[in-house]
Design a protein around this motif. Structure first.
Motif, PDB file in Angstrom:
ATOM      1  N   ALA A  33      19.182  -2.043   4.076  1.00 15.63           N
ATOM      2  CA  ALA A  33      18.210  -1.970   2.979  1.00 15.63           C
ATOM      3  C   ALA A  33      17.885  -3.362   2.461  1.00 15.63           C
ATOM      4  CB  ALA A  33      18.760  -1.099   1.854  1.00 15.63           C
ATOM      5  N   GLY A  34      18.891  -4.227   2.393  1.00 14.20           N
ATOM      6  CA  GLY A  34      18.645  -5.608   1.970  1.00 14.20           C
ATOM      7  C   GLY A  34      17.740  -6.341   2.932  1.00 14.20           C
ATOM      8  N   THR A  35      17.944  -6.114   4.234  1.00 19.56           N
ATOM      9  CA  THR A  35      17.082  -6.748   5.242  1.00 19.56           C
ATOM     10  C   THR A  35      15.646  -6.240   5.126  1.00 19.56           C
ATOM     11  OG1 THR A  35      18.954  -6.991   6.763  1.00 19.56           O
ATOM     12  CG2 THR A  35      16.748  -7.116   7.714  1.00 19.56           C
ATOM     13  N   LEU A  36      15.496  -4.924   4.912  1.00 16.38           N
ATOM     14  CA  LEU A  36      14.152  -4.366   4.737  1.00 16.38           C
ATOM     15  C   LEU A  36      13.460  -4.988   3.533  1.00 16.38           C
ATOM     16  CD1 LEU A  36      14.620  -0.550   5.469  1.00 16.38           C
ATOM     17  CD2 LEU A  36      13.090  -2.112   6.676  1.00 16.38           C
ATOM     18  N   ALA A  37      14.192  -5.134   2.428  1.00 17.69           N
ATOM     19  CA  ALA A  37      13.608  -5.729   1.227  1.00 17.69           C
ATOM     20  C   ALA A  37      13.207  -7.176   1.474  1.00 17.69           C
ATOM     21  CB  ALA A  37      14.596  -5.640   0.068  1.00 17.69           C
ATOM     22  N   ALA A  38      14.050  -7.916   2.189  1.00 19.59           N
ATOM     23  CA  ALA A  38      13.733  -9.314   2.499  1.00 19.59           C
ATOM     24  C   ALA A  38      12.489  -9.410   3.370  1.00 19.59           C
ATOM     25  CB  ALA A  38      14.927  -9.975   3.191  1.00 19.59           C
ATOM     26  N   PHE A  39      12.381  -8.510   4.358  1.00 17.05           N
ATOM     27  CA  PHE A  39      11.192  -8.504   5.207  1.00 17.05           C
ATOM     28  C   PHE A  39       9.952  -8.080   4.422  1.00 17.05           C
ATOM     29  CE2 PHE A  39      13.642  -7.952   9.430  1.00 17.05           C
ATOM     30  CZ  PHE A  39      13.604  -9.324   9.638  1.00 17.05           C
ATOM     31  N   ALA A  40      10.128  -7.233   3.411  1.00 15.21           N
ATOM     32  CA  ALA A  40       8.989  -6.827   2.588  1.00 15.21           C
ATOM     33  C   ALA A  40       8.416  -8.027   1.837  1.00 15.21           C
ATOM     34  CB  ALA A  40       9.410  -5.737   1.608  1.00 15.21           C
ATOM     35  N   THR A  41       9.277  -8.882   1.263  1.00 18.44           N
ATOM     36  CA  THR A  41       8.776 -10.076   0.590  1.00 18.44           C
ATOM     37  C   THR A  41       8.175 -11.050   1.595  1.00 18.44           C
ATOM     38  OG1 THR A  41      10.947 -11.180   0.674  1.00 18.44           O
ATOM     39  CG2 THR A  41      10.447  -9.882  -1.283  1.00 18.44           C
ATOM     40  N   PHE A  42       8.716 -11.071   2.815  1.00 17.08           N
ATOM     41  CA  PHE A  42       8.115 -11.872   3.883  1.00 17.08           C
ATOM     42  C   PHE A  42       6.672 -11.429   4.104  1.00 17.08           C
ATOM     43  CE2 PHE A  42       7.231 -12.205   8.516  1.00 17.08           C
ATOM     44  CZ  PHE A  42       7.284 -13.583   8.637  1.00 17.08           C
ATOM     45  N   GLY A  43       6.444 -10.105   4.114  1.00 16.88           N
ATOM     46  CA  GLY A  43       5.104  -9.583   4.327  1.00 16.88           C
ATOM     47  C   GLY A  43       4.165  -9.812   3.165  1.00 16.88           C
ATOM     48  N   VAL A  44       4.705  -9.967   1.946  1.00 18.56           N
ATOM     49  CA  VAL A  44       3.857 -10.211   0.775  1.00 18.56           C
ATOM     50  C   VAL A  44       2.998 -11.456   0.978  1.00 18.56           C
ATOM     51  CG1 VAL A  44       3.927 -10.951  -1.642  1.00 18.56           C
ATOM     52  CG2 VAL A  44       5.237  -8.956  -0.910  1.00 18.56           C
ATOM     53  N   GLY A  45       3.558 -12.464   1.621  1.00 18.21           N
ATOM     54  CA  GLY A  45       2.793 -13.676   1.895  1.00 18.21           C
ATOM     55  C   GLY A  45       1.539 -13.388   2.685  1.00 18.21           C
ATOM     56  N   PHE A  46       1.618 -12.400   3.574  1.00 25.56           N
ATOM     57  CA  PHE A  46       0.460 -12.053   4.386  1.00 25.56           C
ATOM     58  C   PHE A  46      -0.604 -11.323   3.573  1.00 25.56           C
ATOM     59  CE2 PHE A  46       3.848 -12.707   7.377  1.00 25.56           C
ATOM     60  CZ  PHE A  46       3.226 -13.345   8.427  1.00 25.56           C
ATOM     61  N   LEU A  47      -0.184 -10.551   2.590  1.00 31.84           N
ATOM     62  CA  LEU A  47      -1.160  -9.865   1.748  1.00 31.84           C
ATOM     63  C   LEU A  47      -2.041 -10.851   1.000  1.00 31.84           C
ATOM     64  CD1 LEU A  47       0.863  -6.898   0.173  1.00 31.84           C
ATOM     65  CD2 LEU A  47      -0.849  -6.808   2.002  1.00 31.84           C
ATOM     66  N   PHE A  48      -1.486 -12.011   0.659  1.00 32.40           N
ATOM     67  CA  PHE A  48      -2.244 -12.991  -0.123  1.00 32.40           C
ATOM     68  C   PHE A  48      -2.925 -14.040   0.747  1.00 32.40           C
ATOM     69  CE2 PHE A  48       0.134 -10.986  -3.421  1.00 32.40           C
ATOM     70  CZ  PHE A  48      -0.658 -11.106  -4.546  1.00 32.40           C
ATOM     71  N   ARG A  49      -2.675 -14.012   2.045  1.00 35.88           N
ATOM     72  CA  ARG A  49      -3.372 -14.954   2.914  1.00 35.88           C
ATOM     73  C   ARG A  49      -4.885 -14.748   2.920  1.00 35.88           C
ATOM     74  NH1 ARG A  49       0.140 -15.906   8.352  1.00 35.88           N
ATOM     75  NH2 ARG A  49      -1.926 -16.485   9.112  1.00 35.88           N
ATOM     76  N   PRO A  50      -5.400 -13.496   2.919  1.00 31.73           N
ATOM     77  CA  PRO A  50      -6.861 -13.358   2.841  1.00 31.73           C
ATOM     78  C   PRO A  50      -7.453 -13.964   1.574  1.00 31.73           C
ATOM     79  CG  PRO A  50      -5.862 -11.296   3.548  1.00 31.73           C
ATOM     80  CD  PRO A  50      -4.740 -12.192   3.136  1.00 31.73           C
TER      81      PRO A  50
END
Length: 428
Positions: A33-50
């Protein structure tokens, strides 16, 4: 140089998310679950790239490519350095993941503008008939950033566990402050694009470049969105999810998998100018189609090799996928995107379309980790997901036109109106 340093900043977050952020910022009884949460914040960067692509693409088409790239350097470097100063969850509780996510958003804004700006600058400086070769160095910079970031965490991995988890992981991020100085030193010495200078001198700068791109180049925008989905899912699966999968599911040391990431990064660096020059001869479209078809066909064999748990076979899988399924596509990408749009909206159209696709699949490591859990650690749903992303990109490439001979100085590709630049390409 500037692109390498900015993408070093962006990539080290993914490596840290795979190796240490789960325990430090998202602790709990379940490590997965901790790894999933860490990867979720990793993906947040992509949401703001556009958003970064839209805002800084607008500035790049309004005030210049060079000045905008200097701004993105500051944003990325400061955000990365501040991550290295963050207290962990044990020190400040929920504020730790909240602040980490905020800084990741800043990284996403900077990354959203970086590649489009660097590629546009290269495309508009390149001599006729060599645009693919020259533009390929933007992607070379991205891979140098990946190699530097991976190498930094390999060195951190040599530390004893206590020092590594208390302060060692911070060192690659704190280096972001030093990177600012180096990147600015380089970028302040780069001349503004000759195409943009002519736009300014003839007062042809557009007031709202993004809206103009939507109005004049809707097909280019749609192709640009689809064209980046397959390689985005591919690179972050290789560089991030594979590291997590091999360490958590197969029990391999993190250094073993990071060595594979280093190897495939070096392979891409070596092949970028080769494929870039080849695209100047045979065209962008054939290389794009070959690369994405290979990736689609190789995903299941890739995971078969990874599942063996044999380091040599894992490294072989990474290198083969990289050499034929990734390197041709991304070597062509800078010139391909620059040629989708006219000069007045090139930065905006490039950055907006490319970064919208990253928002769609930037969560690939998170999705892959989730799909792996559904099959008790088996990666076959992940392979199917990645094949689907490759097929989306294949559709975009099939509907794209060959653009290697277009006039890069034209307001609209394929139309006769140009700025009469010396050394411009032939109108396509």
């Amino acid at each position: 140089m500037g692109t390498a340093l900015e993408w070093y900043d962006f990539f080290i977050y993914g490596t840290a998310a795979a190796l240490v952020f789960g325990d430090l910022f998202f602790p709990g009884d379940d490590p997965a679950a901790g790894t999933l949460a860490a990867f979720a914040t990793f993906g947040v960067g992509f949401l703001f790239r556009p958003l970064g692509g839209i805002v800084f693409g607008h500035l790049g088409d309004r005030i210049g490519r060079r000045a905008t790239l200097i701004a993105t350097t500051l944003i990325m470097g400061i955000a990365t350095g501040l991550i290295g100063l963050l207290p962990t969850y044990d020190a400040i509780g929920l504020w730790a993941p909240a602040l980490l996510t905020l800084l990741r958003i800043c990284q996403g804004l900077g990354a959203g503008a970086e590649f489009g700006g660097a590629s546009t600058l290269l495309a508009e400086h390149a001599p006729p008939g060599r645009r693919g070769f020259y533009c390929s160095f933007a992607q070379t910079g991205v891979q140098i950033g990946l190699v530097l970031g991976t190498g930094a965490f390999l060195l951190v991995g040599l530390m004893p566990e206590g020092p590594r988890e208390s302060w060692g992981w911070r060192l690659p991020f704190l280096a972001g402050f030093a990177m600012i100085a180096v990147a600015l030193y380089v970028r302040l010495r780069v001349a503004e694009s000759p195409v943009f200078r002519r736009m300014e001198s003839t007062r042809r700068v557009v007031r709202m470049p993004v809206l103009e791109a939507v109005r004049r180049h809707p097909r280019g925008l749609l192709i640009g969105i689809g064209a980046h989905i397959g390689d985005t899912a591919l690179i972050y699966t290789l560089a991030t999810f594979t590291v997590s999968y091999a360490t958590a599911e197969l029990g391999l040391p993190g250094s073993t998998v990071l060595a594979g990431v280093l190897i495939f990064g070096v392979v891409v660096i070596a092949l970028q100018p080769v494929y870039g020059a080849l695209s100047d001869r045979v065209g962008r479209r054939p290389l794009n189609i070959f690369s994405v078809v290979f990736a689609a066909l190789f995903w299941f064999p890739y995971f078969l090799l990874v599942q063996t748990g044999t380091p040599a076979l894992i490294h072989l899988a990474m290198v083969v996928m990289t050499a034929f399924g990734f390197a041709p596509m991304v070597a062509v990408q800078p010139a391909f995107y620059a040629e989708l749009f006219g000069a007045r909206v090139r930065y905006s159209g490039f950055a907006t379309s490319r970064e919208l696709s990253t928002a769609l699949v930037g969560f690939s490591p998170f999705v892959a980790a989730y799909l792996t859990g559904l099959l008790d650690g088996a990666p076959w749903l992940v392979a199917a997901y990645l094949v689907a992303t490759a097929l989306v990109t294949l559709v975009a490439f099939v509907f794209s036109a060959e653009t290697k001979d277009m006039d890069i100085t034209a307001i609209d590709p394929g139309r006769p109106e140009t700025f009469g630049a010396a050394g411009s390409g032939t109108a396509g």
